[in-house]
Design a protein around this motif. Structure first.
Motif, PDB file in Angstrom:
ATOM      1  N   ALA A  78       0.833  -1.198   0.000  1.00 47.17           N
ATOM      2  CA  ALA A  78       0.000   0.000   0.000  1.00 47.17           C
ATOM      3  C   ALA A  78       0.871   1.252   0.000  1.00 47.17           C
ATOM      4  O   ALA A  78       0.618   2.215  -0.740  1.00 47.17           O
ATOM      5  N   GLN A  82       1.305   3.999  -3.365  1.00 41.51           N
ATOM      6  CA  GLN A  82       0.567   5.248  -3.231  1.00 41.51           C
ATOM      7  C   GLN A  82       1.050   6.336  -4.186  1.00 41.51           C
ATOM      8  O   GLN A  82       0.243   7.034  -4.808  1.00 41.51           O
ATOM      9  N   GLY A  96      -6.807   6.992  -1.790  1.00 41.26           N
ATOM     10  CA  GLY A  96      -5.902   5.933  -1.357  1.00 41.26           C
ATOM     11  C   GLY A  96      -5.989   4.747  -2.297  1.00 41.26           C
ATOM     12  O   GLY A  96      -7.078   4.378  -2.746  1.00 41.26           O
ATOM     13  N   TRP A 100      -4.805  -0.172   0.396  1.00 35.58           N
ATOM     14  CA  TRP A 100      -5.325   0.287   1.676  1.00 35.58           C
ATOM     15  C   TRP A 100      -6.694  -0.343   1.950  1.00 35.58           C
ATOM     16  O   TRP A 100      -6.982  -0.759   3.075  1.00 35.58           O
ATOM     17  N   THR A 101      -7.518  -0.426   0.919  1.00 42.60           N
ATOM     18  CA  THR A 101      -8.837  -1.050   1.066  1.00 42.60           C
ATOM     19  C   THR A 101      -8.705  -2.525   1.407  1.00 42.60           C
ATOM     20  O   THR A 101      -9.408  -3.044   2.287  1.00 42.60           O
ATOM     21  N   ALA A 139     -11.746   3.955   6.078  1.00 39.38           N
ATOM     22  CA  ALA A 139     -11.770   3.740   4.634  1.00 39.38           C
ATOM     23  C   ALA A 139     -12.315   4.948   3.885  1.00 39.38           C
ATOM     24  O   ALA A 139     -11.961   5.178   2.727  1.00 39.38           O
ATOM     25  N   PHE A 142      -9.336   8.460   5.034  1.00 35.77           N
ATOM     26  CA  PHE A 142      -7.990   7.921   5.188  1.00 35.77           C
ATOM     27  C   PHE A 142      -6.965   9.049   5.062  1.00 35.77           C
ATOM     28  O   PHE A 142      -7.022   9.851   4.117  1.00 35.77           O
ATOM     29  N   THR A 158     -10.309   5.621   0.408  1.00 36.40           N
ATOM     30  CA  THR A 158      -9.497   4.659  -0.315  1.00 36.40           C
ATOM     31  C   THR A 158     -10.256   4.204  -1.560  1.00 36.40           C
ATOM     32  O   THR A 158     -11.436   4.506  -1.727  1.00 36.40           O
ATOM     33  N   ASP A 159      -9.596   3.496  -2.451  1.00 32.77           N
ATOM     34  CA  ASP A 159     -10.239   3.001  -3.660  1.00 32.77           C
ATOM     35  C   ASP A 159     -11.397   2.068  -3.281  1.00 32.77           C
ATOM     36  O   ASP A 159     -11.189   1.083  -2.581  1.00 32.77           O
TER      37      ASP A 159
END
Length: 290
Positions: A78, A82, A96, A100-101, A139, A142, A158-159
């Motif tokens: 992650a 980034q 993000g 991260w997800t 989430a 973030f 995050t995505d």
């Protein structure tokens, strides 16, 4: 690391094969987002990637012998991904990257099961679900270090945000339920119900990834959108396929029989390595030619 794998019936595709499919679909998605934003077909193909990733994160959680090491690996990639992610999608808003997800989703399963095992399932289920709410909040809020026009922290999603975390968590819940009922066959005094946990795990992720996202991004209401689809011919079909794109991921997963593939190491790290690499290549092409 070796693992014992339950090989299910009709294993038409290995985990390695399905991860290759996900990688190709993801590449279509990201190339389309950056270079062909008006072409829906790139995004339709790409939508199948997230369900596959969610499923394999949940599966990896149950098969890994070292959950801490698994989480640290997700964290490491992650961090690594980034900057390429921000460079690639600088024109789409800062967020993000998907690792991260995936990390937050894995942590949601881990925290839930840990609580249930520590205090028992009677009280642990409720408390375990409550513990996931801070993870869902993270989430959507973030902290990301943004390096555009100076360095500053910003709270971003995050995505896929909490939707992606919920998808992984639901797949994990099915896995936890399967393990609980298998380990406690006499718990219900002869009452039994036959559940295909494998199929359920592959499709329960569609609740957030297809239906919640559809509801969240619907401007005129789902019924009005369905009415538009029926009256719009080919354009309506394209619109529908984009909304239902994640379902193709679960269809692909139905051909997965549990076998990992010929080269376990490559199957394990292929996506991890490919994700930041392809984002960096797309970013380089974008900054040279656009």
């Amino acid at each position: 690391m070796e693992r014992n794998v339950e090989i299910r019936s009709n294993p038409a595709l290995t985990g390695f094969s399905i991860k290759l499919i996900a990688i190709v679909a993801m590449t279509f998605d990201h190339v389309g987002a950056v270079f062909f934003p008006m072409e829906d077909w790139f995004r339709i193909i790409g939508r199948m990637t997230m369900p596959i990733m969610c499923y394999f994160i949940a599966e990896g959680y149950f098969y890994t012998k070292n959950k801490k090491k698994y989480a640290m690996r997700l964290l490491g990639f992650a961090i690594l991904s980034q900057i390429p992610y921000q460079l690639c999608f600088a024109n789409h808003g800062i967020g993000g990257n998907v690792f991260w997800t995936l990390l937050l989703g894995m942590l949601s399963i881990w925290s839930f099961e840990s609580i249930c095992l520590k205090i028992g399932y009677n009280w642990g289920i409720g408390l375990g679900i409550l513990v996931t709410f801070p993870i869902l909040y993270i989430a959507e809020h973030f902290p990301i270090l943004i390096f555009d026009q100076g360095l500053k922290f910003s709270l971003v999603a995050t995505d896929y945000g909490m939707v992606g975390v919920v998808a992984i968590f639901l797949a994990g819940l099915v896995g936890i339920a399967k393990r609980y009922f298998e380990n406690n066959p006499d718990k219900f005094n002869g009452f039994s119900i036959k559940v295909n946990y494998d199929v359920m795990q592959k499709w329960i992720i569609q609740i957030p990834l297809t239906f919640i996202i559809w509801y969240e991004y619907t401007s005129y209401g789902i019924l009005n959108e369905l009415y538009y689809i029926m009256l719009s011919g080919f354009d309506g079909l394209v619109f529908l396929l984009r909304r239902l794109g994640p379902m193709f991921g679960s269809v692909v997963l139905m051909f997965y029989g549990g076998a990992r593939g010929n080269n376990a190491w490559i199957a394990k790290y292929l996506f991890y390595l490919y994700y930041p690499l392809h984002l960096g290549i797309i970013s380089l092409i974008m900054y040279i030619f656009i």
